[in-house]
Design a protein around this motif. Structure first.
Motif, PDB file in Angstrom:
ATOM      1  N   GLU A   1       0.833  -1.207   0.000  1.00  0.00           N
ATOM      2  CA  GLU A   1       0.000   0.000   0.000  1.00  0.00           C
ATOM      3  C   GLU A   1       0.867   1.257   0.000  1.00  0.00           C
ATOM      4  O   GLU A   1       0.584   2.231  -0.709  1.00  0.00           O
ATOM      5  N   ARG A   2       1.942   1.236   0.780  1.00  0.00           N
ATOM      6  CA  ARG A   2       2.850   2.388   0.815  1.00  0.00           C
ATOM      7  C   ARG A   2       3.519   2.592  -0.543  1.00  0.00           C
ATOM      8  O   ARG A   2       3.626   3.734  -1.040  1.00  0.00           O
ATOM      9  N   ALA A   3       3.955   1.476  -1.151  1.00  0.00           N
ATOM     10  CA  ALA A   3       4.593   1.602  -2.468  1.00  0.00           C
ATOM     11  C   ALA A   3       3.613   2.110  -3.516  1.00  0.00           C
ATOM     12  O   ALA A   3       3.968   2.934  -4.370  1.00  0.00           O
ATOM     13  N   SER A   4       2.371   1.632  -3.451  1.00  0.00           N
ATOM     14  CA  SER A   4       1.363   2.114  -4.412  1.00  0.00           C
ATOM     15  C   SER A   4       1.064   3.590  -4.194  1.00  0.00           C
ATOM     16  O   SER A   4       0.853   4.343  -5.157  1.00  0.00           O
ATOM     17  N   ARG A   5       1.045   4.003  -2.936  1.00  0.00           N
ATOM     18  CA  ARG A   5       0.809   5.434  -2.658  1.00  0.00           C
ATOM     19  C   ARG A   5       1.969   6.266  -3.184  1.00  0.00           C
ATOM     20  O   ARG A   5       1.766   7.371  -3.730  1.00  0.00           O
ATOM     21  N   GLU A   6       3.180   5.743  -3.080  1.00  0.00           N
ATOM     22  CA  GLU A   6       4.346   6.452  -3.618  1.00  0.00           C
ATOM     23  C   GLU A   6       4.269   6.536  -5.137  1.00  0.00           C
ATOM     24  O   GLU A   6       4.606   7.581  -5.730  1.00  0.00           O
ATOM     25  N   SER A   7       3.813   5.482  -5.791  1.00  0.00           N
ATOM     26  CA  SER A   7       3.650   5.503  -7.249  1.00  0.00           C
ATOM     27  C   SER A   7       2.589   6.511  -7.657  1.00  0.00           C
ATOM     28  O   SER A   7       2.732   7.228  -8.666  1.00  0.00           O
ATOM     29  N   LEU A   8       1.502   6.553  -6.879  1.00  0.00           N
ATOM     30  CA  LEU A   8       0.447   7.534  -7.172  1.00  0.00           C
ATOM     31  C   LEU A   8       0.981   8.950  -7.029  1.00  0.00           C
ATOM     32  O   LEU A   8       0.677   9.823  -7.871  1.00  0.00           O
ATOM     33  N   SER A   9       1.770   9.180  -5.988  1.00  0.00           N
ATOM     34  CA  SER A   9       2.352  10.521  -5.806  1.00  0.00           C
ATOM     35  C   SER A   9       3.269  10.879  -6.979  1.00  0.00           C
ATOM     36  O   SER A   9       3.245  12.018  -7.485  1.00  0.00           O
ATOM     37  N   ALA A  10       4.063   9.904  -7.434  1.00  0.00           N
ATOM     38  CA  ALA A  10       4.944  10.164  -8.577  1.00  0.00           C
ATOM     39  C   ALA A  10       4.143  10.461  -9.830  1.00  0.00           C
ATOM     40  O   ALA A  10       4.502  11.347 -10.626  1.00  0.00           O
TER      41      ALA A  10
END
Length: 482
Positions: free
Chosen positions: A200-209
């Motif tokens: 979930e954290r990695a997906s949130r980071e991808s969304l932010s990018a």
């Protein structure tokens, strides 16, 4: 042959015998019942197995069999200890073993004589005349010879007790294994929640990018929407993983004999590399299992009990020789009489409607049934060892492979996300890499769980599941909360 002497006397002169009989009866009636309940003339308690609990191997020490405080941390030792002590399944098997132990004492009591007492008083009225009748007696009965019926019955009881003890051992090992499985399921569920949070954290980071690239004009709305979808999916996976964890904790509490809503805090298990100590000749493991498995011992004992049942059925239709003796006092209308008797009684069963014939046939058929069950258990033991051995071999190879898989998936995810942030990659590569990483994490968790459970299952299949496995799992440490 029996002989009886009778001597009518006046009540005043013949009071010794009735007083003796009445005194004996009153003494028996006055004896507290609990005095008979706590007595154990055949030392049956020495035969009865102790209540199931976790015994520390190599030490004369037992776990306390009690739940820890609410804020305490449960290790694998405490989990297994409470499961063995408080799980109703083990308590039921232990109670049944105690029942069968009492049956052994009951069969032994048939070899001893019995003494019965009787006191009676009645008022008889005939033709306007009333008469008081009183009597008292003591009777000793002793079966002297029965062609081995009592010995066969004792052997049946003894073998059924042996079967009950072996069944208790089997139940203890089954609950032991169930507690281990539940414990590792909770640990796997915890790890799955942690992995879901990482995804979930990695997906949130991808969304932010993706949102940053969209704002500066180097990204597309499709990238941002795909990243948003991936983040929502990982959030859903995390919610489901947390639900699985709560259910796993409830099942663990249940097998520990606690309410499902009992809050539990578990320790953190240490990462351990798979060892090859289990590797060996499968035929040797099968032979060892047939020597140790309590289910096979129980089946063997039940077969012996059935065979003794045939001897008992035959002897039950044969003559018996008994000894009867005792004093008797009677008073009718003021005239009293004392009597003493002793005699031998031969019981000759002449015809019982072919009862004995069919009892023997039924007993012989039960022997065949138990023989078939014993053979079936013997074959099942071999199959259990074979499957457990192959499952552990597979789990050992899998756990080594998933380590490489996880390392490569983590590297791939870092490269894909770095390329995307640098503007030279696309969002699909990032999402695919993150999905592969999430799957690799789950496969690694499942592989660890399968290895731990498979190792315990093989020990159970061989009949060697005990606390030594827990110390190997616990890094050789004892429980810290005790």
């Amino acid at each position: 042959m029996a002989y009886i002497t009778s001597r009518p006397t006046a009540l005043a002169h013949g009071a010794t015998l009735p007083r003796l009989a009445l005194a004996t009866l009153c003494a028996a009636l006055a004896t507290p019942l609990h005095a008979f309940e706590v007595s154990d003339p055949f030392a049956i308690r020495a035969l009865t197995p102790t209540r199931p609990a976790l015994t520390i191997s190599g030490e004369l020490q037992r776990m306390p069999c009690q739940a820890l405080p609410a804020d305490a941390v449960y290790g694998i030792l405490e989990v297994v200890d409470l499961a063995l002590c408080k799980n109703p399944t083990t308590r039921e098997a232990w109670s049944y073993a105690r029942v069968q132990a009492a049956q052994v004492g009951l069969a032994q009591s048939d070899f001893l004589p019995t003494v019965d007492g009787q006191v009676a008083a009645s008022r008889i009225r005939a033709d306007s005349r009333s008469t008081t009748q009183r009597n008292a007696s003591l009777t000793l009965s002793w079966l002297l010879f029965d062609f081995g019926a009592r010995s066969a019955n004792l052997e049946v009881a003894t073998q059924l007790f042996n079967a009950a003890v072996s069944t208790l051992d089997s139940t203890v090992q089954s609950v032991f294994l169930g507690a281990l499985q539940a414990y590792y399921n909770v640990q796997a569920a915890r790890a799955a929640v942690t992995a879901a949070l990482e995804s979930e954290r990695a997906s949130r980071e991808s969304l932010s990018a993706a949102e940053v690239r969209y704002r500066v004009g180097t990204g597309t709305p499709a990238d941002r929407l795909q990243a948003q979808t991936a983040w929502s999916q990982t959030t859903l996976f995390r919610i489901r993983a947390e639900g699985v964890l709560r259910n796993s904790l409830g099942r663990l509490a249940n097998i520990m004999g606690l309410d499902a809503n009992q809050p539990l805090q578990l320790d953190d298990i240490q990462a351990s590399a798979p060892d090859a100590s289990f590797e060996g000749d499968v035929a040797t493991l099968i032979a060892e299992a047939r020597e140790r498995r309590p289910e096979l011992k129980a089946a063997e004992a039940e077969l012996k009990a059935a065979q003794s049942g045939v001897a008992y059925a035959r002897a039950a239709g044969l003559p018996t020789l008994s000894l009867n003796a005792g004093p008797r006092w009677e008073d009718i209308g003021g005239a009293s009489a004392n009597a003493r008797s002793i005699g031998l009684i031969v019981n000759l069963p002449l015809f019982s409607g072919f009862n004995t014939t069919y009892n023997v046939r039924a007993a012989e058929a039960r022997t065949d049934v138990q023989s078939a069950r014993r053979d079936n258990v013997r074959q099942q033991v071999a199959l259990d060892v074979w499957e457990a051995y192959q499952n552990l071999s597979t789990a050992t190879q899998t756990i080594r492979t998933t380590l490489d898989l996880l390392a490569s998936a983590e590297q791939s995810e870092r490269v894909a996300l770095g390329r995307y942030k640098a503007g030279v990659g696309n969002i699909l590569d990032v999402l695919n890499a993150q999905s592969a990483l999430a799957n690799a994490r789950l496969q690694r968790i499942q592989a660890m769980l399968d290895w731990q459970v498979s190792r315990a299952t093989l020990a159970r299949a061989v009949g060697a599941l005990d606390s030594r496995l827990l110390f190997q799992t616990n890094g050789g440490k004892k429980a810290s909360n005790r």
